[in-house]
Enzyme design. Structure first.
Site, PDB file in Angstrom:
ATOM      1  CB  THR A  14     -20.406  41.893  90.559  1.00  0.00           C
ATOM      2  OG1 THR A  14     -19.119  41.361  90.983  1.00  0.00           O
ATOM      3  CG2 THR A  14     -21.445  41.279  89.950  1.00  0.00           C
ATOM      4  CE  LYS A 107     -25.516  43.129 100.851  1.00  0.00           C
ATOM      5  NZ  LYS A 107     -25.281  42.489  99.643  1.00  0.00           N
ATOM      6  CB  VAL A 134     -33.920  43.142 100.642  1.00  0.00           C
ATOM      7  CG1 VAL A 134     -34.462  42.092 101.044  1.00  0.00           C
ATOM      8  CG2 VAL A 134     -33.391  44.261 101.708  1.00  0.00           C
ATOM      9  N   GLY A 189     -20.015  35.294  91.203  1.00  0.00           N
ATOM     10  CA  GLY A 189     -20.224  36.461  91.686  1.00  0.00           C
ATOM     11  C   GLY A 189     -21.371  36.763  92.620  1.00  0.00           C
ATOM     12  CE  LYS A 207     -28.926  40.316 100.892  1.00  0.00           C
ATOM     13  NZ  LYS A 207     -28.619  39.020 100.197  1.00  0.00           N
TER      14      LYS A 207
END
Ligand code: HSE
Length: 430
Positions: A14, A107, A134, A189, A207
């Site tokens: 994606t 992350k 993030v 997604g 994050k």
């Protein structure tokens, strides 16, 4: 024409496909902003034959992703494969070792190995950039690392997982089930490859670690974080929270407390009209308290192709025009090992949901336990009647030590009348 800034793109899912789309569509804008063209030189992914809806014919295809670390004449490697270990981690390490800049959306990698990688980058004179790691399209890394750099940060509150916020919002608005809404988030997604990372709070916790590292100048330390996800939240909780004037949000909290730093990720009730209460759907938000700036709020779409790829490309523009900063805002060698506060000692009001049999004496038993744990009831609701059958009882409390609330829940669960694990959530009056 200035020399192009050449990148190798690892991962064409994606986000990777989104990066290609932006560079192809907005190339002329990027060139003006970066002072030179940003050029995809090579791409690598698992399956060459898959149609990703983008034309890759102009780029070299690299079979072994790891080869991008040494691939000829690259200025930066973009890693959007994901995963804290394995090919993504190997590629990032190898690229930095070669002094090659890395842009990543990973992350998990940063939360678990950020300290090591930031040190490696500094040693080798390379940059490790991760705006997309993030809050998707929200430029929060740039804001924390640069825009707020004048401040001592006191606290950071974040809604950091788009999938969870989407699920909680859609359950509230439609009354649909958790599983049904999760499937929809996956189809759009938003969700991680393993959606347990989303709904169990792990992705959001990754994050939060990164934000805490930048905000407080500490080594990212995922293992010290207390994490709870949203699997247990049901439509009863959502309806009662609304009735009491609150929204339920998976909230990351990192704040200074008595010389220590508290770092927790858990579902909380926040007032409907508060900075976090108004954030719905796939939106993320970060609310920061700094000693001079006061309380800015940053919000935007926290997941999805366009927003996440937009952040990746913003890092590429910075690198292409020569803007260089240490990964976590200060030299990696100066990041301190944080002294973490014990979440058990935090004090909050609580929302407590019990499923108990509708019969005489139940509230007396429950309130005796709360009394013994020094927990003062603020409100108590049981609607309807169903003698001998389970009914929800919702209790709100005055300020209570977290450890006392947990101990009370354990004792209530042992009562004969209690048919489900009691669920307690903090009320954060932001
Ligand atoms: N799965 C994440 C989310 C997106 O739902 O927020 C990428 O971090």
């Amino acid at each position: 024409m200035s020399k192009p800034f050449r990148i190798g793109l690892a991962g064409l899912g994606t986000v990777g496909a989104g990066v290609v789309k932006i560079i192809q569509k907005n190339g002329h804008l990027l060139e003006k902003r970066a002072g030179r063209p940003i050029e995809i030189a090579a791409v690598s992914a698992k399956d060459r034959t898959r149609d990703r809806g983008v034309d890759l014919s102009a780029y070299d295809w690299v079979e072994k992703t790891g080869d991008l670390a040494n691939y000829k004449d690259l200025d930066a490697v973009v890693e959007v494969i994901g995963g804290s270990e394995g090919p993504a981690a190997d590629l990032v390490r190898a690229s930095l070792k070669n002094g090659r800049h890395v842009v990543t959306a990973n992350k998990a990698l940063l939360a678990l190995h950020g300290d090591e990688l930031a040190n490696l980058a500094d040693e080798k004179g390379a940059c490790l950039m991760f705006e997309a790691a993030v809050a998707g399209g929200v430029p929060i890394i740039k804001a924390m690392r640069e825009g707020l750099a004048a401040n001592e940060i006191k606290s950071i509150y974040g809604i950091l997982n788009g999938t969870c916020n989407y699920i909680l919002t859609t359950m509230r608005q439609t009354g649909r089930s958790f599983d049904d809404v999760l499937k929809e988030a996956q189809a759009q997604g938003y969700a991680e490859a393993d959606p347990a990372f989303d709904i169990d709070g792990i992705d959001a916790a990754h994050k939060l670690c990164i934000l805490a590292a930048i905000g407080f100048g500490v080594k990212p330390d995922f293992k010290s974080l207390s994490i709870e996800g949203i699997r247990h939240i049901n439509t009863t909780d959502i309806a009662y929270a609304t009735e009491f004037g609150y929204r339920i949000k998976l909230l990351g909290i990192a704040r200074r407390e008595n010389g220590k730093i508290l770092q927790v990720m858990e579902p909380c009730l926040v007032p409907i009209e508060s900075p976090m209460g108004i954030i719905d759907d796939v939106y993320n938000a970060v609310y920061v308290e700094g000693d001079f700036v006061e309380t800015p709020l940053f919000t935007g779409k926290g997941a999805g192709q366009g927003p996440t790829a937009s952040s990746v490309v913003s890092d590429l523009i910075d690198l292409a025009r020569g803007h260089r900063l240490p990964a976590f805002g200060i030299p990696a060698k100066d990041l301190k090992a944080a002294v973490w506060a014990d979440p058990g000692e935090t004090v909050n009001s609580y929302y407590l949901r019990l499923m108990v049999l509708d019969r005489a004496g139940v509230i007396a038993d429950v309130s005796a336990i709360l009394r013994d744990k020094n927990i003062s009831i603020e409100g108590l609701v049981q609607r309807g009647r169903d003698p001998g059958q389970p009914v929800p009882v919702i209790i709100t409390t005055h300020e209570t030590r977290h450890a006392d609330m947990m101990a009370a829940c354990e004792l209530i669960e042992k009562l004969d009348c209690c048919v489900e694990k009691p669920r307690a959530m903090c009320i954060e009056e932001l």
